[in-house]
Motif scaffolding. Structure first.
Motif, PDB file in Angstrom:
ATOM      1  N   LEU A  48       0.823  -1.204   0.000  1.00  0.00           N
ATOM      2  CA  LEU A  48       0.000   0.000   0.000  1.00  0.00           C
ATOM      3  C   LEU A  48       0.862   1.262   0.000  1.00  0.00           C
ATOM      4  O   LEU A  48       0.539   2.251  -0.669  1.00  0.00           O
ATOM      5  N   GLN A  49       1.963   1.216   0.740  1.00  0.00           N
ATOM      6  CA  GLN A  49       2.872   2.366   0.743  1.00  0.00           C
ATOM      7  C   GLN A  49       3.460   2.601  -0.639  1.00  0.00           C
ATOM      8  O   GLN A  49       3.580   3.747  -1.096  1.00  0.00           O
ATOM      9  N   LEU A  62     -10.554  -1.357   1.696  1.00  0.00           N
ATOM     10  CA  LEU A  62      -9.888  -2.273   0.773  1.00  0.00           C
ATOM     11  C   LEU A  62     -10.055  -3.688   1.307  1.00  0.00           C
ATOM     12  O   LEU A  62      -9.646  -3.985   2.431  1.00  0.00           O
ATOM     13  N   SER A  79       1.089   4.272  -2.893  1.00  0.00           N
ATOM     14  CA  SER A  79       0.639   5.547  -2.319  1.00  0.00           C
ATOM     15  C   SER A  79      -0.789   5.510  -1.789  1.00  0.00           C
ATOM     16  O   SER A  79      -1.504   6.521  -1.843  1.00  0.00           O
ATOM     17  N   ILE A  80      -1.213   4.371  -1.271  1.00  0.00           N
ATOM     18  CA  ILE A  80      -2.473   4.309  -0.522  1.00  0.00           C
ATOM     19  C   ILE A  80      -2.095   4.388   0.951  1.00  0.00           C
ATOM     20  O   ILE A  80      -1.700   3.407   1.566  1.00  0.00           O
ATOM     21  N   LYS A 119     -12.134   4.955   2.704  1.00  0.00           N
ATOM     22  CA  LYS A 119     -11.832   3.949   1.692  1.00  0.00           C
ATOM     23  C   LYS A 119     -11.670   2.614   2.395  1.00  0.00           C
ATOM     24  O   LYS A 119     -10.951   2.509   3.391  1.00  0.00           O
ATOM     25  N   PRO A 156     -10.451   6.741   7.570  1.00  0.00           N
ATOM     26  CA  PRO A 156     -10.387   6.946   6.115  1.00  0.00           C
ATOM     27  C   PRO A 156     -11.696   6.481   5.478  1.00  0.00           C
ATOM     28  O   PRO A 156     -12.338   5.550   5.973  1.00  0.00           O
ATOM     29  N   TYR A 159      -5.191   2.167   8.463  1.00  0.00           N
ATOM     30  CA  TYR A 159      -3.944   2.832   8.099  1.00  0.00           C
ATOM     31  C   TYR A 159      -4.199   4.323   7.907  1.00  0.00           C
ATOM     32  O   TYR A 159      -5.122   4.713   7.183  1.00  0.00           O
ATOM     33  N   LYS A 160      -3.369   5.125   8.562  1.00  0.00           N
ATOM     34  CA  LYS A 160      -3.457   6.582   8.395  1.00  0.00           C
ATOM     35  C   LYS A 160      -2.047   7.127   8.242  1.00  0.00           C
ATOM     36  O   LYS A 160      -1.156   6.797   9.026  1.00  0.00           O
ATOM     37  N   ASN A 204      -4.034   6.017   3.412  1.00  0.00           N
ATOM     38  CA  ASN A 204      -5.176   6.084   4.321  1.00  0.00           C
ATOM     39  C   ASN A 204      -6.264   5.129   3.842  1.00  0.00           C
ATOM     40  O   ASN A 204      -6.889   5.357   2.800  1.00  0.00           O
ATOM     41  N   THR A 205      -6.486   4.080   4.584  1.00  0.00           N
ATOM     42  CA  THR A 205      -7.510   3.111   4.199  1.00  0.00           C
ATOM     43  C   THR A 205      -7.864   2.215   5.381  1.00  0.00           C
ATOM     44  O   THR A 205      -7.083   2.088   6.336  1.00  0.00           O
ATOM     45  N   GLU A 221     -13.167  -1.210  -2.438  1.00  0.00           N
ATOM     46  CA  GLU A 221     -12.415  -1.859  -3.501  1.00  0.00           C
ATOM     47  C   GLU A 221     -11.977  -3.242  -3.043  1.00  0.00           C
ATOM     48  O   GLU A 221     -11.785  -3.482  -1.850  1.00  0.00           O
TER      49      GLU A 221
END
Length: 298
Positions: free
Chosen positions: A125-126, A187, A129-130, A185, A183, A148-149, A132-133, A218
């Motif tokens: 995810l890093q 996942l 570039s995700i 979003k 967040p 994740y923030k 915040n999820t 998603e």
């Protein structure tokens, strides 16, 4: 007598990834000869009788891949969900540790160690570039919720899975300390019915205090997750090879027993919350010394 050209080929750069959940197995063979993993074959199956017949199910996966590729599967990395791993010692919990031992012994695999799927996902995810999820790990019997923030995991918890998935997840999110803005979003990753979970969450009416707006949802495709797992393993091994003193762990990995000579003493991993500060690729004893080569632990 045998015909040499019918024999399976064994490659030093081939690794077999076995991703184990509580309902399915995903196996994928990947080649690391260029420093970037290339998945050459994959096969998955549901557990036919839970963990009772995991040996037969794994053997079927290996046979399918070997038949498809004419390549021999030997070096194996196990990808496990966090609930199979002790949070304090970072060792595989029982009975899963014994299951992994038995797989390696009976199927004549060379165990390279294991990686926590969630830790590999965090790094993935890093990279994309995700930052915040809310990641939802789908299992047949439980759900994992990871928040994740700013690129860091700030909260995680598992809960039993019921027929009301939205209620299950909301009950976890309600335990997050007040003042934490979630967040918007979600996942979803993990087991084979991720699409069903996604559909249920898409129509779920979240409590007003949970999300400031209805979250976008998603699903992480299994092939993308497999690639992320293979990439994590490859990069961890490469980073260790570059460490000048093999007896001293790098910031991300310990030695890979199949690629470099280990020091005489045992070695292993500690793991924490922040990727980059601690290693995520674990090596430990998963076979008896009298049987096969060991992957030691601290």
């Amino acid at each position: 007598f045998s015909f040499p050209f019918f024999k399976k080929k064994e490659s030093q750069t081939l690794n077999f990834g076995l991703y184990i959940t509580d309902a399915s197995l995903i196996g994928f063979l990947f080649d690391t000869k260029n420093g970037t993993p290339e998945i050459v074959a994959t096969h998955s199956t549901g557990l036919s009788s839970g963990f009772d017949k995991i040996l037969e199910d794994t053997d079927n996966i290996i046979s399918e891949i070997e038949l498809k590729t004419s390549l021999q599967i030997v070096k194996t990395i196990f990808f496990l969900h966090s609930w199979m791993i002790d949070e304090q010692s970072y060792e595989i919990k029982e009975p899963y540790k014994q299951i992994v031992k038995q797989l390696a012994k009976d199927l004549e695999l060379q165990p390279m160690g294991y990686i926590d799927v969630q830790e590999a996902l965090h790094e993935y995810l890093q990279k994309i570039s995700i930052l915040n999820t809310v990641a939802i790990e789908v299992n047949k019997t439980k759900l994992g919720v990871f928040v994740y923030k700013g690129g860091k995991k700030v909260y995680h918890q598992y809960t039993a899975r019921t027929d009301l998935v939205g209620e299950d997840i909301q009950s976890v999110l309600e335990t997050i300390p007040g003042g934490t803005v979630l967040p918007t979003k979600i996942l979803i990753f993990g087991d084979t019915d991720s699409a069903k979970v996604s559909s249920e969450l898409a129509t779920y009416e979240w409590g007003a205090k949970i999300f400031t707006q209805h979250p976008t949802i998603e699903i992480l495709k299994q092939q993308d997750l497999n690639q992320a797992l293979a990439t994590t393993f490859t990069e961890e091994v490469i980073s260790q090879i570059k460490v000048p003193n093999p007896s001293v762990p790098s910031s991300s990995v310990k030695q890979d027993a199949g690629l470099v000579d280990p020091p005489p003493e045992t070695f292993g991993f500690v793991m924490g919350e922040d990727i980059g500060d601690v290693p995520m690729y674990h090596q430990e004893i998963i076979e008896d010394s009298s049987e096969v080569a060991q992957i030691p632990e601290e």
